[in-house]
Design a protein around this motif. Structure first.
Motif, PDB file in Angstrom:
ATOM      1  N   GLY A 183       0.843  -1.197   0.000  1.00  0.00           N
ATOM      2  CA  GLY A 183       0.000   0.000   0.000  1.00  0.00           C
ATOM      3  C   GLY A 183       0.875   1.241   0.000  1.00  0.00           C
ATOM      4  N   ILE A 184       0.425   2.281  -0.715  1.00  0.00           N
ATOM      5  CA  ILE A 184       1.167   3.542  -0.788  1.00  0.00           C
ATOM      6  C   ILE A 184       0.191   4.697  -0.551  1.00  0.00           C
ATOM      7  N   GLU A 185       0.591   5.625   0.321  1.00  0.00           N
ATOM      8  CA  GLU A 185      -0.289   6.755   0.689  1.00  0.00           C
ATOM      9  C   GLU A 185       0.509   8.055   0.660  1.00  0.00           C
ATOM     10  N   THR A 186       0.063   9.017  -0.163  1.00  0.00           N
ATOM     11  CA  THR A 186       0.714  10.340  -0.202  1.00  0.00           C
ATOM     12  C   THR A 186      -0.319  11.451  -0.409  1.00  0.00           C
ATOM     13  N   SER A 187      -1.527  11.304   0.160  1.00  0.00           N
ATOM     14  CA  SER A 187      -2.584  12.258  -0.201  1.00  0.00           C
ATOM     15  C   SER A 187      -2.410  13.627   0.448  1.00  0.00           C
ATOM     16  N   CYS A 188      -1.717  13.678   1.596  1.00  0.00           N
ATOM     17  CA  CYS A 188      -1.600  14.970   2.292  1.00  0.00           C
ATOM     18  C   CYS A 188      -0.157  15.184   2.756  1.00  0.00           C
ATOM     19  N   ASP A 189       0.113  15.077   4.044  1.00  0.00           N
ATOM     20  CA  ASP A 189       1.469  15.383   4.511  1.00  0.00           C
ATOM     21  C   ASP A 189       2.169  14.201   5.169  1.00  0.00           C
ATOM     22  N   GLU A 190       1.702  12.973   4.926  1.00  0.00           N
ATOM     23  CA  GLU A 190       2.429  11.792   5.382  1.00  0.00           C
ATOM     24  C   GLU A 190       2.793  10.966   4.157  1.00  0.00           C
ATOM     25  N   THR A 191       4.081  10.589   4.067  1.00  0.00           N
ATOM     26  CA  THR A 191       4.503   9.650   3.032  1.00  0.00           C
ATOM     27  C   THR A 191       4.497   8.282   3.698  1.00  0.00           C
ATOM     28  N   ALA A 192       3.684   7.355   3.191  1.00  0.00           N
ATOM     29  CA  ALA A 192       3.546   6.082   3.900  1.00  0.00           C
ATOM     30  C   ALA A 192       3.513   4.909   2.939  1.00  0.00           C
ATOM     31  N   ALA A 193       4.078   3.778   3.395  1.00  0.00           N
ATOM     32  CA  ALA A 193       4.024   2.520   2.651  1.00  0.00           C
ATOM     33  C   ALA A 193       3.845   1.398   3.647  1.00  0.00           C
ATOM     34  N   ALA A 194       3.191   0.314   3.218  1.00  0.00           N
ATOM     35  CA  ALA A 194       2.923  -0.803   4.120  1.00  0.00           C
ATOM     36  C   ALA A 194       2.724  -2.067   3.313  1.00  0.00           C
ATOM     37  N   VAL A 195       2.953  -3.196   3.967  1.00  0.00           N
ATOM     38  CA  VAL A 195       2.609  -4.490   3.357  1.00  0.00           C
ATOM     39  C   VAL A 195       1.588  -5.154   4.274  1.00  0.00           C
ATOM     40  N   VAL A 196       0.444  -5.540   3.684  1.00  0.00           N
ATOM     41  CA  VAL A 196      -0.648  -6.169   4.440  1.00  0.00           C
ATOM     42  C   VAL A 196      -1.004  -7.491   3.774  1.00  0.00           C
ATOM     43  N   GLU A 197      -1.209  -8.505   4.612  1.00  0.00           N
ATOM     44  CA  GLU A 197      -1.546  -9.826   4.096  1.00  0.00           C
ATOM     45  C   GLU A 197      -3.033 -10.089   4.276  1.00  0.00           C
ATOM     46  N   ASP A 198      -3.689 -10.527   3.211  1.00  0.00           N
ATOM     47  CA  ASP A 198      -5.100 -10.918   3.226  1.00  0.00           C
ATOM     48  C   ASP A 198      -6.022  -9.853   3.825  1.00  0.00           C
ATOM     49  N   GLY A 199      -5.665  -8.595   3.666  1.00  0.00           N
ATOM     50  CA  GLY A 199      -6.532  -7.491   4.082  1.00  0.00           C
ATOM     51  C   GLY A 199      -6.673  -7.326   5.577  1.00  0.00           C
ATOM     52  N   ALA A 200      -5.925  -8.082   6.368  1.00  0.00           N
ATOM     53  CA  ALA A 200      -6.153  -8.046   7.808  1.00  0.00           C
ATOM     54  C   ALA A 200      -4.874  -8.069   8.644  1.00  0.00           C
ATOM     55  N   ARG A 201      -3.764  -8.539   8.066  1.00  0.00           N
ATOM     56  CA  ARG A 201      -2.555  -8.707   8.893  1.00  0.00           C
ATOM     57  C   ARG A 201      -1.469  -7.765   8.397  1.00  0.00           C
ATOM     58  N   ILE A 202      -1.007  -6.872   9.292  1.00  0.00           N
ATOM     59  CA  ILE A 202       0.015  -5.887   8.914  1.00  0.00           C
ATOM     60  C   ILE A 202       1.398  -6.521   9.038  1.00  0.00           C
ATOM     61  N   LEU A 203       2.116  -6.623   7.912  1.00  0.00           N
ATOM     62  CA  LEU A 203       3.487  -7.147   7.951  1.00  0.00           C
ATOM     63  C   LEU A 203       4.472  -5.998   8.192  1.00  0.00           C
ATOM     64  N   SER A 204       4.122  -4.803   7.723  1.00  0.00           N
ATOM     65  CA  SER A 204       4.929  -3.613   7.999  1.00  0.00           C
ATOM     66  C   SER A 204       4.082  -2.385   7.711  1.00  0.00           C
ATOM     67  N   SER A 205       4.411  -1.280   8.378  1.00  0.00           N
ATOM     68  CA  SER A 205       3.709  -0.016   8.119  1.00  0.00           C
ATOM     69  C   SER A 205       4.656   1.124   8.475  1.00  0.00           C
ATOM     70  N   THR A 206       5.096   1.850   7.450  1.00  0.00           N
ATOM     71  CA  THR A 206       6.074   2.924   7.635  1.00  0.00           C
ATOM     72  C   THR A 206       5.415   4.259   7.298  1.00  0.00           C
ATOM     73  N   VAL A 207       5.551   5.229   8.191  1.00  0.00           N
ATOM     74  CA  VAL A 207       4.991   6.569   7.963  1.00  0.00           C
ATOM     75  C   VAL A 207       6.088   7.598   8.175  1.00  0.00           C
ATOM     76  N   SER A 208       6.338   8.422   7.156  1.00  0.00           N
ATOM     77  CA  SER A 208       7.262   9.535   7.307  1.00  0.00           C
ATOM     78  C   SER A 208       6.434  10.816   7.337  1.00  0.00           C
ATOM     79  N   SER A 209       6.397  11.460   8.510  1.00  0.00           N
ATOM     80  CA  SER A 209       5.528  12.621   8.686  1.00  0.00           C
ATOM     81  C   SER A 209       6.262  13.913   8.348  1.00  0.00           C
ATOM     82  N   GLN A 210       5.536  14.844   7.745  1.00  0.00           N
ATOM     83  CA  GLN A 210       6.105  16.162   7.436  1.00  0.00           C
ATOM     84  C   GLN A 210       5.634  17.208   8.440  1.00  0.00           C
TER      85      GLN A 210
END
Ligand code: KG4
Ligand code: ZN
Length: 325
Positions: free
Chosen positions: A5-32
């Motif tokens: 997953g990739i998120e850059t809609s506002c002021d957080e640059t974020a990426a994550a890997v999620v398994e089967d829509g329910a289990r977070i393998l990683s979640s990284t957020v770089s805040s501005q």
């Protein structure tokens, strides 16, 4: 299925890997947040430049923490709107490049839908039909969901979003930026002793927060605020009371089996406490770090897109004003 997953809609640059829509393998957020704090709000041009600097390291870190390379990923999901055009473009182009280079399926996700799907990462599976209160910096929506991907907008704010109201109130009270967490902290020390109005909009599921903001401005201008912490507690109590009362009324009217909360304001401790105390049906709220912007929620929503056979092509574009329903 593992989704990046990739998120850059506002002021957080974020990426994550999620398994089967329910289990977070990683979640990284770089805040501005510290960069924008000196301006008292998000500066779009600055935000997109920062996304450009952060996007590749953030994606690499999310893959490393998940213990998978790109060869271990089965699909890419990215926020395509709503949000700042220049910021969204950074995430969408990164996602398209990865999907093209690795021949991976790609899906564009609505940011509000992503906030909703943070609830699938909270350890329990939400039950349909459900009512979702989305309260973020740009939205205050009551959404009825009868199944995955089906959104009926019951009500929305007629003026300011709840998060926007928190941010403005914090500015009026000199509590700093971002305002929501500042009010939350200050309110813990204060007493809700300042009388502020509530807007009920009887017969409608809509919200309005501009009246309470104006009342706070008038009071401040007249020298009627002697304690910022008491004013913060009073403001928070009024906003939470409106959100909880209207959400519960809609939940009863639509006979839902579940209430869920989503968006940055759902991190508010008073809202969480009062909704939990008064909800007439089981309540789910993601942990605070999944309420504010992150990419795990984008990956979770993307997993459900892929399960439903939804795919986007490399012509996927950003839609800054994208609507949910
Ligand atoms: O969902 P979000 O992270 O970004 C948007 O999509 O808008 O929401 C950000 C909003 C901001 O207005 C922020 O002040 C508010 O959520 N917020 C809070 C709290 N944490 C973040 N509002 C009240 N209490 C909090 N603890
Ligand atoms: Zn958000």
């Amino acid at each position: 299925m593992k989704v990046l997953g990739i998120e850059t809609s506002c002021d957080e640059t974020a990426a994550a890997v999620v398994e089967d829509g329910a289990r977070i393998l990683s979640s990284t957020v770089s805040s501005q947040v510290e960069i924008h704090a000196r301006y008292g709000g998000v500066v779009p041009e600055v935000a997109s430049r920062q996304h450009l600097l952060a996007i590749l390291p953030v994606i690499r870190q999310a893959l490393d923490l998940a213990g998978v390379g790109l060869e271990g990923v089965d699909g890419v999901a990215v926020t395509r709107g709503p949000g700042l055009a220049g910021s969204l473009l950074v995430g969408v182009n990164a996602a398209k490049a990865i999907a093209f280079a690795r021949a991976l399926p790609l899906t564009g996700v609505n940011h509000l839908e992503a906030h909703i799907y943070a609830n699938w990462l909270a350890g329990e599976t939400p039950a349909f039909p459900l009512l979702c209160l989305i309260v973020s910096g740009g939205h205050s929506d009551l959404v009825l969901m009868r199944d995955h991907g089906q959104y009926v907008l019951l009500g929305r704010t007629r003026d300011d979003a709840a998060g926007e109201a928190f941010d403005k109130a914090a500015r009026i009270l000199g509590l700093g930026y971002p305002g929501g967490p500042a009010i939350d902290r200050a309110a813990r020390q204060g007493r809700p002793s300042v009388p502020l109005p509530r807007a009920w909009l009887k017969g409608s599921d809509d919200f309005s927060f501009s009246g309470i903001k104006t009342a706070l401005v008038r009071l401040a201008q007249a020298g009627g605020i002697t304690s910022a912490i008491d004013a913060a507690a009073s403001f928070q109590e009024a906003v939470v009371e409106m959100l909880v009362t209207k959400t519960i009324a809609a939940a009863r009217a639509h006979r839902v089996r579940q209430i869920i909360l989503a968006g940055g304001v759902a991190a508010n401790s008073a809202l969480r406490r009062r909704m939990a105390a008064e909800a007439p049906v089981p309540l789910l709220i993601p942990p605070p770090d999944l309420c504010t912007d992150n990419a795990a929620m984008v990956a979770a929503a993307g997993c459900f897109h892929f399960a439903a056979g939804k795919r986007d092509g490399l012509d996927l574009d950003v839609v800054p004003g994208l609507k949910l329903a």
